[in-house]
Design a protein around this motif. Structure first.
Motif: not given
Lengths: 230, 100
Positions: B11-13, B15-17, B20-21, B23-24, B85, B88-89, B92-93
């Motif tokens: 939950h820090a912009q 590190r989240l990015r 997310a990268t 995890a893709t 991750f 986390y998502t 959020l959902e």
């Protein structure tokens, strides 16, 4: 990316200054949108662009085979040498474009999928090299220009068809599998049609098939992008 | 948004990015440091700082090796990182559904 990320660049500067734990936007929807945007730009950076590659091959087949069709010489019983040179140049152009594009996107990625991609790439190279030996053997055995034309075209198209079907299975992409199946049908049909009709079928149905797949892919990607941005 | 339920590591912009990268990519795939940096448009120092934090949490595997003579660094999301991750998502959902 930075357009839909309100405090992107400034947050990064803040990180350098020491405030490393900048919180993401406080709205869950905004965070999910940020994640979706990041994932989409990552995919764009590491995966080949399907519509672009299908499009390049569609144009190469359409124009290349049309050139073979119009340069067909009844007295020779085949297309002229110039026709084959132009055809070859179009295919080489599409091949070079594909190789550079895929190498660029795949650079910096290692692991299971990179190994699968390399094996897939080598399968193309090996299959076409062996097909060339087959054509040389047939020619040596005295195959007529018509037999050579049917075999060279049919075997090459069949390799393309099988590789696309296998690629579809490998990456679980239905459109790629369907395109491969369609090319197999086109290659089979083209073999039954007398020359130079074969080339017209390959140009319109084969090249056209690639272009339909390219537009279908493009349409789907656009729709998905629209959906992921609330 | 409730801060308690959200993983503070992710939950820090920035590190989240990063997560997310990574995890893709498919499981078992690694990304070279310069490529990751390019995808994130972050400075090398900034990215290293966040990667170290993710490594401390056992979310990211930092693989330093030599390719020929030049050193290369590859980053991979661990199973733990991928699960973090995903949850986390999912949180959020769930928050988003709750808010509607």
């Amino acid at each position: 990316m930075s357009a839909d990320e309100p405090d992107g660049p400034r947050a990064h500067e803040a990180d350098v200054a020491g405030r490393a734990d900048d919180a993401p936007p406080s709205d869950p929807a905004a965070v999910l949108a940020m994640i979706a945007a990041q994932r989409a730009s990552t995919r764009k950076g590491v995966e080949p662009n399907g519509p672009l590659l299908f499009g390049a091959w569609g144009v190469a087949w359409l124009i290349g085979y049309l050139v073979l069709y119009v340069t067909y010489d009844e007295t020779l019983g085949r297309s002229t040498a110039w026709g084959f040179v132009v055809f070859g140049l179009f295919l080489l152009g599409a091949l070079a474009f594909t190789a550079v594009h895929v190498a660029r996107r795949a650079s910096g990625v290692r692991g299971a999928s990179a190994a699968a991609g390399a094996m897939y790439g080598w399968s193309w190279v090996i299959a076409f090299m062996m097909a060339c030996l087959l054509f040389a053997g047939l020619s040596r055995a005295g195959a007529s220009p018509e037999v050579m034309a049917i075999t060279a075209n049919g075997v090459s198209a069949l390799i393309v068809a099988v590789m696309y079907m296998a690629g579809g299975a490998l990456w679980r992409v239905w459109r790629m599998f369907a395109l491969g199946a369609w090319i197999a049908v086109v290659a089979g049909a083209a073999a039954l049609i007398p020359q130079p009709g074969t080339y017209l079928v390959m140009a319109l149905a084969g090249g056209g098939g690639f272009l339909v797949a390219a537009f279908g892919d493009l349409h789907q990607t656009r729709r998905r992008t629209k959906r992921s941005v609330p | 948004m409730s801060e308690i339920e959200l993983d503070p590591v992710i939950h820090a912009q920035a590190r989240l990015r990063v997560v997310a990268t990574l995890a893709t990519l498919d499981e078992g795939d690694r990304l070279a440091f310069p490529k990751l940096q390019k995808l994130l448009e972050m400075t090398a120092g900034n990215l290293s700082t966040h990667l170290r934090k993710l490594e401390e949490a056992d979310y990211v595997l930092i693989d330093k090796r030599f390719e020929g003579r030049s050193p290369a660094t590859y980053l991979e999301l661990t199973k733990k990182g991928r699960r973090a991750f995903e949850s986390y998502t999912e949180t959020l959902e769930a928050l988003l559904r709750g808010a509607q």
